[in-house]
Design an enzyme around this catalytic site. Structure first.
Site: not given
Length: 181
Positions: A112-115, A117
């Site tokens: 995942r990537l942070d929101r 990012t």
């Protein structure tokens, strides 16, 4: 009323009073007066209508995001920087997996990537593929790379390495000049 005002405090007392009167706050599924005294085993419900925060997408047509690659096993997506990967916090509907669901069915998070990012995200088409690819990332059989665009002067001798090169000469240096052109 006092319980909501003192324990939760998200809204002013006038809001809770109106919510009680309108039946949006119930005790044991019943309307109660503002002077109701809480009893052991009481169950409170508070119904609130909220809209999710807006998110940026790449297109006004499904799937709304750019699909960079798709195989029988995975979908690679260019995730915008405002879209969370999965439902979380105030985002229940607007998430990457939910945006893709109508066109790609259920997808499974590999990483995942942070929101906030943006970048490429790989989603598995089955739980077994997501587990296999996720394990490869955890076991460092492959890796993620983060790139940042910098404008202005960047201190090349800061703690860490830039581009795999680190100066060990102990000089303070003047930093490097980065041109994003």
């Amino acid at each position: 009323l006092d319980v909501y005002v003192t324990e939760f405090g998200s809204y002013p007392q006038s809001y809770y009073l109106q919510a009680l009167r309108q039946g949006r706050i119930l005790v044991n599924e019943q309307r109660v007066a503002a002077d109701y005294i809480v009893q052991a085993q009481d169950c409170f419900t508070h119904t609130i209508h909220r809209h999710e925060p807006g998110v940026a997408v790449h297109s006004d047509r499904p799937p709304y995001v750019n699909i960079c690659q798709e195989t029988d096993e995975v979908v690679v997506v260019d995730k915008p920087g405002t879209l969370p990967i999965h439902p979380c916090g105030g985002y229940h509907v607007q998430s990457l997996v939910n945006v893709l669901k109508p066109t790609h069915g259920k997808l499974y998070t590999i990483h995942r990537l942070d929101r906030l990012t943006s970048g490429l995200v790989i989603l598995g088409k089955t739980t077994s593929i997501a587990t296999e690819w996720g394990k490869a990332i955890m076991d460092r059989e492959c890796s993620k790379v983060y790139l940042a665009r910098v404008v202005g002067r960047f201190p090349l001798n800061c703690c860490g390495s830039v581009g795999g090169n680190r100066s060990n000469n102990g000089s303070s240096g003047n930093g490097g000049s980065i041109d994003n052109g």
